[in-house]
Write a protein that holds these residues in place. Sequence first.
Motif, mmCIF file in Angstrom:
data_model
loop_
_atom_site.group_PDB
_atom_site.id
_atom_site.type_symbol
_atom_site.label_atom_id
_atom_site.label_comp_id
_atom_site.label_asym_id
_atom_site.label_seq_id
_atom_site.Cartn_x
_atom_site.Cartn_y
_atom_site.Cartn_z
ATOM 1 N N TRP A 112 0.720 1.032 -4.226
ATOM 2 C CA TRP A 112 -0.675 1.256 -4.622
ATOM 3 C C TRP A 112 -1.147 2.681 -4.342
ATOM 4 O O TRP A 112 -1.747 3.326 -5.210
ATOM 5 N N LEU A 113 -0.891 3.182 -3.146
ATOM 6 C CA LEU A 113 -1.366 4.524 -2.801
ATOM 7 C C LEU A 113 -0.706 5.617 -3.645
ATOM 8 O O LEU A 113 -1.412 6.503 -4.159
ATOM 9 N N LEU A 171 0.819 -1.213 0.000
ATOM 10 C CA LEU A 171 0.000 0.000 0.000
ATOM 11 C C LEU A 171 0.855 1.267 0.000
ATOM 12 O O LEU A 171 0.669 2.155 -0.830
ATOM 13 N N TYR A 188 -6.973 1.838 4.942
ATOM 14 C CA TYR A 188 -7.333 0.815 3.954
ATOM 15 C C TYR A 188 -7.153 -0.603 4.489
ATOM 16 O O TYR A 188 -7.655 -1.561 3.885
ATOM 17 N N THR A 200 0.795 8.520 2.981
ATOM 18 C CA THR A 200 0.529 7.092 2.792
ATOM 19 C C THR A 200 0.455 6.282 4.085
ATOM 20 O O THR A 200 -0.329 5.329 4.148
ATOM 21 N N ALA A 246 -10.349 -5.495 -0.342
ATOM 22 C CA ALA A 246 -10.992 -5.370 0.963
ATOM 23 C C ALA A 246 -11.736 -6.644 1.334
ATOM 24 O O ALA A 246 -11.723 -7.073 2.499
ATOM 25 N N TYR A 297 -1.869 9.529 -3.991
ATOM 26 C CA TYR A 297 -1.646 9.944 -2.603
ATOM 27 C C TYR A 297 -0.211 10.427 -2.429
ATOM 28 O O TYR A 297 0.731 9.816 -2.940
ATOM 29 N N TYR A 355 -9.791 -2.047 -5.291
ATOM 30 C CA TYR A 355 -9.854 -2.074 -3.831
ATOM 31 C C TYR A 355 -11.002 -2.916 -3.273
ATOM 32 O O TYR A 355 -10.801 -3.615 -2.264
ATOM 33 N N TRP A 377 -3.211 6.596 5.277
ATOM 34 C CA TRP A 377 -4.191 5.934 4.418
ATOM 35 C C TRP A 377 -3.972 4.428 4.339
ATOM 36 O O TRP A 377 -4.931 3.660 4.150
#
Length: 575
Positions: free
Chosen positions: A314-315, A310, A332, A325, A387, A320, A383, A328
């Motif tokens: 990804w972020l 992340l 996430y 990060t 998730a 972002y 996402y 977040w």
Amino acid sequence: MTTTTTNRGDRYKWVALSNTTLGVLMSALDGSIVIISLPAIFRGIGLDPLAPGNIGYLLWMILGYLLVSAVLVVTLGRLGDMFGRVKMYNVGFVIFSVASVALSFDPFHGGQGALWLIGWRIIQAVGGSMLTANSAAILTDAFPREQRGMALGINQITALAGQFLGLVAGGLLAEIDWRAVFWVSVPFGILGTVWSIRSLREIGKPRRARVDWGGNVTFALGTGVLLAAITYGIQPYGGAATGWGSPWVLGGIGSGVLLLVAFGVIETRVKEPMFQLSLFRIRAFTAGNLAVLLTSIARGGLQFMLIIWLQGIWLPLHGYEYEKTPLWAGIYLLPLTVGFLIAGPMSGYLSDRFGARLFSTGGLVLVAGSFLGLLALPVDFSYPVFALLLVISGIGQGMFSAPNTSAIMSSVADHQRGVASGMRSTFQNSGTALSIGVFFSLMIAGLAGSLPATLTGGLQAHGVPADVAANVAQLPPVSTLFAAFLGSNPMAHLLGPGVLSGLSPSDSAALTGKEFFPQLISGPFHNGLVTVFTAAAVMALVAGLASVSRGKRYFHPDLAPRAGEQRSTPDKENG
């Protein structure tokens, strides 16, 4: 008179549950809150975490707490059996609170500031170990066995959820001030200290015994040296990407193993050993702890790899800022905690009625399935699917943890609950510490194969001279891995203003922007991720086999049976 006594007992068990849950939440949260706050902490004390000479500080900020937690819980659980579990628990709250205050008032900068934090983190871990080593035993004393799974389920799921809530809290508090990461424990520590001293009481009768100094020393040294050596295996040695060929690492592993062998010999010869090796004759105890160790290694690998995925890839690819990060990433990852909270107490309650084997084993199958699902995702995933897999993993871990803990604690006699709780915590904490060395090494091995060529080509495509690009590409993969772990773009750091000033504005902006570094490492990272998550899935499945092998539902023969119920014996139900 009987009704009054019963009402007091009913009230006390809920007081014990709420207080011990606060204690393990604090301990678990502080074990992970620093992980995601490291960039802000190092900036606050004026230390560059990516400088090669500072990687040791970074490792020990994470490792020190985990090592102490792995090494001391058995000893502290044993001392709780000898001198009183509540006394040890109360002292733990005091030590934890004092260390939290000291951490938030670090007076130094640079390396001295880092050493101050590492030292007080180790002291804080001593207090946290007192809490975790004795909380399960206090609950097992307070609750009747038909409610024990529910109580231990709430307690254990809170501890596991605390590990992931620490990631969110660390991201939030680091935005305010790096010292706030440590301030948050102070009011809860003071409240918990006063509350535990005023409300908790000894139910189990302490059994005075001699302290097994030989066992304590060899176990602490052996476990500490072994885990530290394995962790230092992730740092480069000579021209190798990792340090597994280093004589210091190999010597540490060998010395740790020899000390643990000596520990085993000592424990078979002393009258009152620290580590009750005889407990491993109980199949439910042995199988449950083997499953705990393997699941903890897999869970630790999941936690670290998801943070890298992340924060480092990804972020930033989704716009972002690198400085945001950590916050977040914690947000996430919340579906993991949701899964814990859904499954933990419920599976603990149901396991009181139907036994632990079905829930623990089924949970581990779900965990293994979630690893395989994550393995199939592209690096730039959708996402909602991500998730969903996190929720499934959280549900699986919740289904496993509460029933398994209840089965372990119910399989031992009353006077052994403290040491049994400490032994279970040792396997759990050792697994988390081992996961750093195991999974970071696997990831580095995956990166080492393709990262240098990818890095060289990517830099040259943006005008970086061939010799400079080749130089940067030869840097140890661990530096790139830690940059991703910390949510940092290392390009400006690696190239320096001299190289960047010689490039066109567009190339310079591209190299130091949000997309170049994540796109560059995404391919090599996925190669490493395949290896890491495959290994984690295999560990979860082997843990499931261990869970199946625990036998039928089993309670230690020393526990008085309920009315109309036959007494269980190891030969009848567990052997």
